[in-house]
Structures are given as structure tokens and as C-alpha cells.
Design a protein around this motif. Structure first.
Motif, PDB file in Angstrom:
ATOM      1  N   VAL A   1      -5.050  -7.293   1.482  1.00 28.54           N
ATOM      2  CA  VAL A   1      -5.584  -8.613   1.827  1.00 28.54           C
ATOM      3  C   VAL A   1      -6.884  -8.863   1.077  1.00 28.54           C
ATOM      4  O   VAL A   1      -7.141  -9.972   0.597  1.00 28.54           O
ATOM      5  CB  VAL A   1      -5.802  -8.707   3.358  1.00 28.54           C
ATOM      6  CG1 VAL A   1      -6.584  -9.969   3.701  1.00 28.54           C
ATOM      7  CG2 VAL A   1      -4.472  -8.697   4.077  1.00 28.54           C
ATOM      8  N   GLY A   2      -7.731  -7.823   0.965  1.00 22.28           N
ATOM      9  CA  GLY A   2      -8.999  -7.987   0.261  1.00 22.28           C
ATOM     10  C   GLY A   2      -8.811  -8.397  -1.194  1.00 22.28           C
ATOM     11  O   GLY A   2      -9.541  -9.243  -1.713  1.00 22.28           O
TER      12      GLY A   2
ATOM     13  N   LYS B   1      -9.943 -11.970  -2.864  1.00 24.94           N
ATOM     14  CA  LYS B   1     -10.825 -11.984  -4.033  1.00 24.94           C
ATOM     15  C   LYS B   1     -10.340 -13.016  -5.057  1.00 24.94           C
ATOM     16  O   LYS B   1     -11.124 -13.814  -5.584  1.00 24.94           O
ATOM     17  CB  LYS B   1     -10.878 -10.590  -4.639  1.00 24.94           C
ATOM     18  CG  LYS B   1     -11.578 -10.532  -5.988  1.00 24.94           C
ATOM     19  CD  LYS B   1     -11.452  -9.141  -6.612  1.00 24.94           C
ATOM     20  CE  LYS B   1     -12.018  -9.129  -8.037  1.00 24.94           C
ATOM     21  NZ  LYS B   1     -11.851  -7.800  -8.674  1.00 24.94           N
TER      22      LYS B   1
ATOM     23  N   ALA C   1     -12.141 -13.521   7.357  1.00 31.04           N
ATOM     24  CA  ALA C   1     -11.181 -12.413   7.457  1.00 31.04           C
ATOM     25  C   ALA C   1     -11.863 -11.209   8.088  1.00 31.04           C
ATOM     26  O   ALA C   1     -12.993 -10.875   7.737  1.00 31.04           O
ATOM     27  CB  ALA C   1     -10.619 -12.044   6.082  1.00 31.04           C
TER      28      ALA C   1
ATOM     29  N   LYS D   1     -12.892  -7.586   8.534  1.00 32.72           N
ATOM     30  CA  LYS D   1     -13.051  -6.509   7.568  1.00 32.72           C
ATOM     31  C   LYS D   1     -11.996  -5.415   7.743  1.00 32.72           C
ATOM     32  O   LYS D   1     -11.545  -4.791   6.786  1.00 32.72           O
ATOM     33  CB  LYS D   1     -14.446  -5.886   7.708  1.00 32.72           C
ATOM     34  CG  LYS D   1     -15.579  -6.796   7.271  1.00 32.72           C
ATOM     35  CD  LYS D   1     -15.586  -6.974   5.772  1.00 32.72           C
ATOM     36  CE  LYS D   1     -16.802  -7.778   5.327  1.00 32.72           C
ATOM     37  NZ  LYS D   1     -16.803  -7.973   3.860  1.00 32.72           N
TER      38      LYS D   1
ATOM     39  N   GLU E   1      -8.686  -5.863   5.640  1.00 30.80           N
ATOM     40  CA  GLU E   1      -8.684  -6.034   4.194  1.00 30.80           C
ATOM     41  C   GLU E   1      -7.730  -5.076   3.494  1.00 30.80           C
ATOM     42  O   GLU E   1      -7.338  -5.317   2.352  1.00 30.80           O
ATOM     43  CB  GLU E   1     -10.101  -5.865   3.650  1.00 30.80           C
ATOM     44  CG  GLU E   1     -11.031  -7.008   4.038  1.00 30.80           C
ATOM     45  CD  GLU E   1     -12.364  -6.920   3.322  1.00 30.80           C
ATOM     46  OE1 GLU E   1     -12.591  -5.897   2.640  1.00 30.80           O
ATOM     47  OE2 GLU E   1     -13.169  -7.873   3.431  1.00 30.80           O
ATOM     48  N   GLU E   2      -7.352  -3.973   4.152  1.00 25.07           N
ATOM     49  CA  GLU E   2      -6.424  -3.017   3.545  1.00 25.07           C
ATOM     50  C   GLU E   2      -4.976  -3.275   3.921  1.00 25.07           C
ATOM     51  O   GLU E   2      -4.089  -2.538   3.495  1.00 25.07           O
ATOM     52  CB  GLU E   2      -6.813  -1.592   3.943  1.00 25.07           C
ATOM     53  CG  GLU E   2      -8.197  -1.166   3.481  1.00 25.07           C
ATOM     54  CD  GLU E   2      -8.337  -1.239   1.966  1.00 25.07           C
ATOM     55  OE1 GLU E   2      -7.356  -0.910   1.263  1.00 25.07           O
ATOM     56  OE2 GLU E   2      -9.418  -1.645   1.483  1.00 25.07           O
TER      57      GLU E   2
END
Length: 597
Positions: free
Chosen positions: A442-443, A447, A470, A472, A475-476
Motif C-alpha cells: 500500500v505504501g 507514493k 492511511a 501506518k 502500508e505493508e
């Protein structure tokens, strides 16, 4: 539920002989069992009715004896009243002299000793304010003065009671006390109280009353008109704690009858009967285990006979079924090659017309399965692969990458930092679409969404505002490449390019139950109901058409990657804006899960 599925699977793996054997024997077993249970229950009901009727007769006899006993006690309380010497003493109100003391003591002792069940006898002379007392622990008559009648325990209750007669339950746990009986002597002419009698009797009569010679030892209980337990022959079962359960079972019943009640983990048949004056209720509790014991023995013998008949019938049924289905067993052996996956093998029939027809149908089925495997499965596999390649090709402007690198270098040399950043952002987007795998964190996706929005902000300037929210911790999580970017592109294309107003785009990434929820909202012009229905229908197609990275394209990729478990939810209101929710299932490891490709 899982166990039932396993049993069903095991059943389907059995041979026809075993399946029919199990089915028929179960039918026979349950039929015999149902008949036995029905007869057992019917017999129990008959026994309960018989026991209820017979024990009601016994209880009526006990009730009559108890009523007679209570009447005797009531008459007993009046013995001193009918003695002229005593009456003159209590009516005179003079101080008690030696002669009066001797007279009262003598008559009181004789009255006390006339019965064996009296524990204590107290005789209060209200005018003389003197109490004479005698008890079974001390056969001597004692006397003591008292201040006023209000100091006497139960005096006021007796004065207010009907007939100036009161029975009061006394704790009988020591086996010496049962009831306290109070009687107030009244001067008939002026209705003034003269004397107060308080007698306590033990439970010997009730103990004898509870004994039974009918063969079934029951528990006798006596309840007074206030619903309190006056006597119980077994305080471990019927006591003040269990009395509410009995009262609840008897509520709404007639003055006599029977019902079932559960006490101390055991079921009892409760037979009850009220006295005619309604002051007492007699209850007899009979343990159902004892009543049912003869029927239980008969039931056990019946079940044993059923088991023997079941075993014999199962053997006969098995032999008959095996003889009838032997040709099918031969057919099953010939079909083993087909079961190993060789659909070219042909099954040879024989034995009967039914078996031949079965072999013919099976051969036709294997031919069709082989044809479907070749034409449909393989073709579908190639189609899915081609479809994935086609979807990737729509976002594959790889040929522009080297050119953009050159433009970026020229912008640096010319001092155009904004142009340089724009070119680098565009190059990063192109590299992202070319080199990244189908699933990205997701991170990483966010980006490149920010780079995309930077380029669009440079284009539309103050007409575009955006926010990205989002967690934190998310993000993975793995999601399809260019998924959020597609939703943002759709909002700009349909909300900003066709309008001169300011548009705000909000991106939010959260979890919802077992799904990763990605929400993209805008405040554009929205869609009408007809247009919204049209867009939704486009996302339900198996193939994405067109060259843009739009919602149909994303919906088609989701179907391929997640095999229908992901969803794309679209809602829109004209003049308000549009909201798109992307729901992606989470794997057990915390990431978004997809099918293996």
C-alpha cells in the motif's frame, strides 16, 4: 457441521452395498427404537396416573388425620378455659397467692402431661401479669411476672387473628419443635382479654404420619396458608430453599392433583391436597426413579431384544443386497482405470440391462469430460493469461521512459526544477507500471498516487485539492498495482476535467472485518441513477474494454487476481460527488490475499 461433512464424505466413498446396508439397517433400528420409546413413555404416563390416583387417596387419609390432629390441638388449648377454678383466678385479677399458685401449677402440669407431643406450655394471666411455664426439659412449673401484654411474643398477632387462635411455624431442625399454637381467652361479656396460652408441639405426629407402608417411600411436606413450609420429612430435599420450585410447579393448580417437579437434580411426582378450610396444603413427593424402575427393566429387556433382532436382520439384509449388487461390483472394478484419470478407457458392461445402460452412459460421460478438458479448461487458461497480458499492456508506456530521462536531464541543465520534478514523477509512474509486480505494498501505491496528484496539481493548479489518510500499520499490505491510482484518475477525469469548480479528492485506507477497505471520494458533479447503473454494469463484465485505466479495467483485474472475492462498490449523488470503495480480502498473515497465478 464439520463432522457431518466428514461423515457424508465417508458415506459417499463407500460401496453401494455398504450404503444400502447402512440405510436399511438404520431404518429398521430407528423404527424399533421409536416403537420402544413410545411404549416406554406411554407406560410411564399410565404409571404416573395410577400412582397419582392411589397416592391422592393415601394423601387424603393423611390429610384427614392431620386435620383431626390440629382440631385436637385447638381443643387442647381451651382445656384450662373450661376449668371453673382457673377461670375465676384469671377473671378476678387479684394477686396470685399460694392457693391460686398451687391450683394453676397443678392444673397446668396435668394438662401438659396429658399429651406426649407438647414441648412447652406457657400460660399468661393478663390481669395478674403473671406467667406460668412448663417444658419437657423441666417438668416443674415456673412462674414470672411481666410488664404488659404487648411484651408477650405473638400476643398482638393472636389478638388480630380470626377466633383469637394462631398457629405459628417453629424451626423443627432439632426434631423437638413443630408448631407454636397461641390462644387468647376472652371475657364473653365485655370482650376483654383474660389470659394468653402459648403451646409448642414437636413433629412426632407428622413423623408418624409421613411413614408409609405402600412400598414407595415418599417425602411428606406440609405448607401453611401463608405459603411457608411447616413440616418436611426430608429436609435435604424439601426445605425453604426448594419450596419456591414446588410452589411454582403447583401454581395455578386445583386444590388437589399431581404434577412433576425437579428437586436436587432428581425428578419427583408431587401429589398435593388442600384442607377444606384452606389453612394447610399437604404434599407427597415420590421419586420418579423408584416409580419407573419396573418399566425401566422392561424397557431394557425390549432394547436387548431389538438389538438381537437388528443384528439378525442386518445379516439377512446384507446377504440379499450383496447378491443383487454383485454385477455392479464387477463394473466398479472395470472402471478403476477411469478413476485413475485415463478418460480414454472404455467400460465394458454386462450382467443386466441396467448395468449395460450404466456403462454406456459412463462412457459417454468420460468422452464429454475429456472433450471439455481439452476445449474449455486449456482454452480458459490461455484466455486468462492473455487477458492479464492485455490488461498490463494498457498501462505499459515503456517506450517513453528513455525519452523522459533525456528531458529530465535537459531540465536540470536549464535550471527548471519544477519541470525536472514533473518529469521524474512521470518517469517514476511509467517505471512503476512497467517493472512492478501485480501486487505491491500500500505504501508503494500511495507514493505513486502522490506523484500522480503532483502532476495533476501542476496542471489544474488551485482547482485540485487532495488528502491521503492511511494507517501506518497498513502500508505493508499487498494490493493490486495501480488500483488506488485508477480510482484517483477516475475522480479527476470525470469530476475535474468536465468542470470549472474546485474539486477535493480524499483517499482513505482502513481495515473492515477481514477486508482492506480503500475509499476514494470526490466532491465532483456526481452521476445520475441511470449513469451509475451503467457504470456498475460495466464493472461486472469479465473483460475490460477501452484503453484507459478506468473502473472496468480495475474490476476485471480484481476478478482475475482474487477470483471474485474482492469487490468494487460505487455510490454517487448528482451535484454532491462520488465515492468508490475497494474491498480486498486480507490473508491470515495480515496482507491482502489473492489466488496463485
Amino acid at each position: 457441521m464439520h463432522i457431518l461433512v466428514r461423515v457424508k464424505e465417508k458415506f459417499h466413498q463407500m460401496t453401494v452395498v455398504k450404503q444400502m446396508m447402512i440405510a436399511i439397517t438404520l431404518i429398521v433400528f430407528f423404527s424399533f427404537t421409536a416403537i420402544t420409546v413410545f411404549n416406554y413413555q406411554r407406560t410411564i404416563d399410565i404409571i404416573n396416573r395410577q400412582q397419582s390416583d392411589s397416592n391422592l387417596e393415601i394423601l387424603d387419609l393423611k390429610k384427614n388425620n392431620y386435620v383431626s390432629y390440629m382440631n385436637q390441638l385447638e381443643d387442647y388449648t381451651m382445656q384450662l378455659r373450661y376449668n371453673d377454678q382457673i377461670f375465676n383466678i384469671i377473671n378476678s385479677g387479684k394477686p396470685i397467692d399460694y392457693s391460686a399458685y398451687s391450683t394453676v401449677s397443678s392444673l397446668l402440669r396435668n394438662t401438659f402431661l396429658s399429651r406426649n407431643d407438647v414441648v412447652s406450655y406457657q400460660f399468661y394471666l393478663l390481669k395478674s401479669k403473671t406467667c406460668f411455664s412448663i417444658s419437657s426439659s423441666d417438668f416443674n412449673v415456673r412462674s414470672f411476672p411481666f410488664g404488659s401484654a404487648d411484651e408477650i411474643y405473638l400476643y398482638r398477632q393472636t389478638y388480630a387473628a380470626k377466633g383469637n387462635y394462631l398457629t405459628f411455624r417453629t424451626e423443627y431442625g432439632d426434631g423437638k419443635k413443630f408448631l407454636t399454637i397461641c390462644r387468647l381467652y376472652i371475657n364473653i361479656s365485655n370482650r376483654r382479654p383474660l389470659a394468653f396460652v402459648k403451646i409448642t408441639v414437636d413433629d412426632s405426629f407428622c413423623r408418624n404420619l409421613s411413614s408409609d407402608s405402600s412400598g414407595v417411600q415418599g417425602i411428606l411436606g406440609i405448607i401453611d396458608q401463608d405459603g411457608k413450609l411447616a413440616f418436611s420429612s426430608d429436609g435435604n430435599v424439601l426445605n425453604t430453599n426448594s419450596l419456591p420450585l414446588v410452589a411454582s410447579a403447583l401454581s395455578g393448580k386445583n386444590s388437589k392433583g399431581s404434577c412433576s417437579v425437579q428437586l436436587s437434580g432428581e425428578e419427583y411426582l408431587a401429589v398435593f391436597s388442600d384442607t377444606e378450610d384452606g389453612r394447610w396444603k399437604l404434599i407427597r413427593l415420590l421419586p420418579q426413579d423408584v416409580l419407573r424402575q419396573p418399566v425401566v427393566n422392561t424397557r431394557n429387556i425390549s432394547l436387548l431384544l431389538v438389538l438381537v433382532a437388528f443384528i439378525i436382520s442386518a445379516g439377512v439384509i446384507y446377504a440379499l443386497i450383496r447378491a443383487q449388487l454383485r454385477p455392479l461390483q464387477m463394473l466398479a472394478k472395470q472402471m478403476q482405470n477411469v478413476g485413475r484419470g485415463d478418460f480414454k478407457t472404455k467400460v465394458q458392461g454386462g450382467g443386466s440391462a441396467e448395468v449395460n445402460n450404466l456403462a454406456e452412459q459412463f462412457n459417454r460421460m468420460t468422452e464429454q469430460i475429456d472433450e471439455l478438458i481439452q476445449k474449455n479448461y486449456v482454452a480458459e487458461l490461455h484466455e486468462k493469461i492473455a487477458q492479464m497480458k492485455a490488461l498490463e499492456a494498457q498501462v505499459d508506456p515503456h517506450f517513453l521512459y528513455n525519452t523522459l530521462q533525456t528531458i529530465s536531464t535537459e531540465a536540470v541543465l536549464s535550471g527548471q526544477k519544477t519541470i525536472q520534478r514533473m518529469v521524474e514523477s512521470l518517469a517514476s509512474l511509467l517505471r512503476y507500471s512497467v517493472r512492478e509486480k501485480d501486487l505491491v505494498p500500500v505504501g508503494t501505491e500511495l507514493k505513486h498516487v502522490r506523484q500522480y496528484l503532483f502532476l495533476q496539481t501542476a496542471r489544474f493548479e488551485d482547482r485540485l485539492a487532495y488528502s491521503i489518510d492511511a494507517d501506518k500499520a497498513l502500508e505493508e499490505q499487498m494490493i493490486p498495482k495501480i488500483s488506488i491510482l485508477s480510482l484517483v484518475e477516475n475522480s479527476i477525469k470525470h469530476g475535474l476535467e468536465n468542470s470549472c469548480e474546485l474539486i477535493s479528492i480524499a483517499v482513505q485506507v482502513r481495515t473492515s472485518n477481514d477486508f482492506l477497505r480503500i475509499t476514494v471520494t470526490d466532491n465532483g458533479k456526481g452521476m445520475t441513477e441511470e449513469r451509475l447503473a451503467e457504470v456498475r454494469s460495466m464493472t461486472e463484465l469479465d473483460n475490460a474494454e477501452g484503453s484507459s485505466i478506468g473502473l472496468p479495467n480495475l474490476a476485471a483485474r480484481l476478478k482475475i487476481l482474487y477470483d471474485g472475492r474482492a469487490s468494487l462498490l460505487i455510490s454517487s449523488t448528482p451535484g454532491t460527488g462520488t465515492r468508490v470503495d475497494l474491498m480486498i480480502p486480507l490473508s491470515q498473515k495480515g496482507g491482502a490475499s489473492c489466488i496463485d497465478r
